[in-house]
Design a protein around this motif. Sequence first.
Motif, PDB file in Angstrom:
ATOM      1  N   GLU A  14       0.842  -1.192   0.000  1.00 31.04           N
ATOM      2  CA  GLU A  14       0.000   0.000   0.000  1.00 31.04           C
ATOM      3  C   GLU A  14       0.877   1.242   0.000  1.00 31.04           C
ATOM      4  OE1 GLU A  14      -3.001   2.284   3.012  1.00 31.04           O
ATOM      5  OE2 GLU A  14      -2.963   0.101   3.066  1.00 31.04           O
ATOM      6  N   TYR A  15       0.651   2.113  -0.982  1.00 35.30           N
ATOM      7  CA  TYR A  15       1.407   3.351  -1.062  1.00 35.30           C
ATOM      8  C   TYR A  15       0.646   4.473  -0.371  1.00 35.30           C
ATOM      9  CZ  TYR A  15       4.259   1.007  -4.550  1.00 35.30           C
ATOM     10  OH  TYR A  15       5.084   0.128  -5.190  1.00 35.30           O
ATOM     11  N   HIS A  16       1.394   5.416   0.151  1.00 36.77           N
ATOM     12  CA  HIS A  16       0.834   6.610   0.760  1.00 36.77           C
ATOM     13  C   HIS A  16       1.230   7.777  -0.137  1.00 36.77           C
ATOM     14  CE1 HIS A  16      -0.064   4.483   4.515  1.00 36.77           C
ATOM     15  NE2 HIS A  16       1.068   3.867   4.302  1.00 36.77           N
ATOM     16  N   TYR A  17       0.245   8.502  -0.640  1.00 35.52           N
ATOM     17  CA  TYR A  17       0.520   9.630  -1.510  1.00 35.52           C
ATOM     18  C   TYR A  17       0.499  10.898  -0.682  1.00 35.52           C
ATOM     19  CZ  TYR A  17      -0.086   6.279  -5.199  1.00 35.52           C
ATOM     20  OH  TYR A  17       0.069   5.186  -6.002  1.00 35.52           O
ATOM     21  N   MET A  18       1.539  11.717  -0.845  1.00 33.01           N
ATOM     22  CA  MET A  18       1.665  12.936  -0.066  1.00 33.01           C
ATOM     23  C   MET A  18       2.257  14.046  -0.914  1.00 33.01           C
ATOM     24  SD  MET A  18       3.409  11.794   3.485  1.00 33.01           S
ATOM     25  CE  MET A  18       2.807  10.399   4.399  1.00 33.01           C
ATOM     26  N   THR A  19       2.002  15.243  -0.449  1.00 34.20           N
ATOM     27  CA  THR A  19       2.703  16.387  -1.014  1.00 34.20           C
ATOM     28  C   THR A  19       4.102  16.402  -0.393  1.00 34.20           C
ATOM     29  OG1 THR A  19       1.953  17.818   0.766  1.00 34.20           O
ATOM     30  CG2 THR A  19       0.577  17.736  -1.231  1.00 34.20           C
ATOM     31  N   GLN A  20       4.993  17.186  -0.960  1.00 38.29           N
ATOM     32  CA  GLN A  20       6.330  17.307  -0.383  1.00 38.29           C
ATOM     33  C   GLN A  20       6.237  17.868   1.030  1.00 38.29           C
ATOM     34  OE1 GLN A  20       9.390  16.288  -1.847  1.00 38.29           O
ATOM     35  NE2 GLN A  20       9.988  16.551   0.290  1.00 38.29           N
ATOM     36  N   ASP A  21       5.325  18.826   1.235  1.00 40.12           N
ATOM     37  CA  ASP A  21       5.139  19.424   2.552  1.00 40.12           C
ATOM     38  C   ASP A  21       4.685  18.374   3.573  1.00 40.12           C
ATOM     39  OD1 ASP A  21       4.962  21.680   4.383  1.00 40.12           O
ATOM     40  OD2 ASP A  21       2.784  21.461   4.200  1.00 40.12           O
ATOM     41  N   GLY A  22       3.738  17.530   3.198  1.00 36.16           N
ATOM     42  CA  GLY A  22       3.269  16.476   4.095  1.00 36.16           C
ATOM     43  C   GLY A  22       4.371  15.490   4.426  1.00 36.16           C
ATOM     44  N   PHE A  23       5.180  15.135   3.431  1.00 40.16           N
ATOM     45  CA  PHE A  23       6.290  14.211   3.647  1.00 40.16           C
ATOM     46  C   PHE A  23       7.320  14.833   4.589  1.00 40.16           C
ATOM     47  CE2 PHE A  23      10.383  12.267   2.490  1.00 40.16           C
ATOM     48  CZ  PHE A  23      10.082  10.932   2.744  1.00 40.16           C
ATOM     49  N   ASP A  24       7.595  16.110   4.395  1.00 38.16           N
ATOM     50  CA  ASP A  24       8.556  16.791   5.274  1.00 38.16           C
ATOM     51  C   ASP A  24       8.051  16.807   6.717  1.00 38.16           C
ATOM     52  OD1 ASP A  24      10.163  17.248   3.071  1.00 38.16           O
ATOM     53  OD2 ASP A  24       9.548  19.343   2.827  1.00 38.16           O
ATOM     54  N   ARG A  25       6.743  17.021   6.917  1.00 41.11           N
ATOM     55  CA  ARG A  25       6.181  16.989   8.275  1.00 41.11           C
ATOM     56  C   ARG A  25       6.295  15.586   8.884  1.00 41.11           C
ATOM     57  NH1 ARG A  25       1.904  19.739   6.044  1.00 41.11           N
ATOM     58  NH2 ARG A  25       0.430  18.135   6.632  1.00 41.11           N
ATOM     59  N   LEU A  26       6.073  14.559   8.065  1.00 41.54           N
ATOM     60  CA  LEU A  26       6.205  13.181   8.547  1.00 41.54           C
ATOM     61  C   LEU A  26       7.638  12.910   8.996  1.00 41.54           C
ATOM     62  CD1 LEU A  26       5.107  10.268   8.905  1.00 41.54           C
ATOM     63  CD2 LEU A  26       5.716   9.876   6.513  1.00 41.54           C
ATOM     64  N   MET A  27       8.613  13.330   8.202  1.00 48.62           N
ATOM     65  CA  MET A  27      10.014  13.107   8.555  1.00 48.62           C
ATOM     66  C   MET A  27      10.397  13.916   9.808  1.00 48.62           C
ATOM     67  SD  MET A  27      10.800  10.796   6.519  1.00 48.62           S
ATOM     68  CE  MET A  27      12.525  10.626   6.908  1.00 48.62           C
ATOM     69  N   ASP A  28       9.851  15.114   9.956  1.00 45.63           N
ATOM     70  CA  ASP A  28      10.103  15.915  11.155  1.00 45.63           C
ATOM     71  C   ASP A  28       9.553  15.218  12.393  1.00 45.63           C
ATOM     72  OD1 ASP A  28      11.346  17.872   9.639  1.00 45.63           O
ATOM     73  OD2 ASP A  28       9.612  19.240   9.643  1.00 45.63           O
ATOM     74  N   GLU A  29       8.370  14.606  12.265  1.00 47.39           N
ATOM     75  CA  GLU A  29       7.768  13.893  13.397  1.00 47.39           C
ATOM     76  C   GLU A  29       8.632  12.694  13.794  1.00 47.39           C
ATOM     77  OE1 GLU A  29       4.903  12.688  16.372  1.00 47.39           O
ATOM     78  OE2 GLU A  29       5.581  14.571  15.504  1.00 47.39           O
ATOM     79  N   ILE A  30       9.121  11.941  12.814  1.00 51.30           N
ATOM     80  CA  ILE A  30      10.010  10.802  13.113  1.00 51.30           C
ATOM     81  C   ILE A  30      11.258  11.296  13.830  1.00 51.30           C
ATOM     82  CG2 ILE A  30      11.503   9.032  12.094  1.00 51.30           C
ATOM     83  CD1 ILE A  30       9.341   8.790   9.839  1.00 51.30           C
ATOM     84  N   SER A  31      11.835  12.354  13.312  1.00 51.97           N
ATOM     85  CA  SER A  31      13.047  12.920  13.912  1.00 51.97           C
ATOM     86  C   SER A  31      12.790  13.386  15.339  1.00 51.97           C
ATOM     87  CB  SER A  31      13.538  14.080  13.053  1.00 51.97           C
ATOM     88  OG  SER A  31      14.665  14.678  13.635  1.00 51.97           O
ATOM     89  N   ARG A  32      11.667  14.052  15.570  1.00 52.33           N
ATOM     90  CA  ARG A  32      11.330  14.532  16.916  1.00 52.33           C
ATOM     91  C   ARG A  32      11.174  13.375  17.899  1.00 52.33           C
ATOM     92  NH1 ARG A  32       7.428  14.929  20.334  1.00 52.33           N
ATOM     93  NH2 ARG A  32       5.880  13.957  18.993  1.00 52.33           N
TER      94      ARG A  32
END
Length: 156
Positions: free
Chosen positions: A2-20
């Motif tokens: 299953e793929y998750h489609y995101m905007t670049q902004d949404g992906f950046d927020r996801l990566m920020d959450e993982i990092s946090r």
Amino acid sequence: MEYHYMTQDGFDRLMDEISRLEREERPAIAQAIAEARDKGDLSENAEYDAAREAQGLLEAKISQLKTQAANTRIIDESTIDTSKVQLLTKVKVKRLDDNSIIEYTIVPEIDANFKERKLSVTAPIARGLIGKKVGEIAEVQVPIGLLRFEILEISI
């Protein structure tokens, strides 16, 4: 898969959450475990058990978010076709029951914000609008009943 489609902004927020979570939450839980361990007998130490459980939940969340990131496909907004309602299009509709005009943007789940009229692609209204063209009528079943929308305009 299953793929998750995101905007670049949404992906950046996801990566920020993982990092946090890795940078702030993981060390805080490790500290709580160390403090609870210092209190002695681990067999009857509720603080230690709670900290270990929190650690397990945190690691599961980090793992889930990393899997989501690995299965993400970034959507190139410049390639969106506005001949029909689809992901990342703005759609202006008229509710046929009260003739009110509303504009929604169909977005990936991570970008959804109803107050900003950003509907998740999985929301009932969005699912009912997807694939429709200007002039078509969309009938959408929602918890309060059947809503009918006329598609007035589609844009990016």
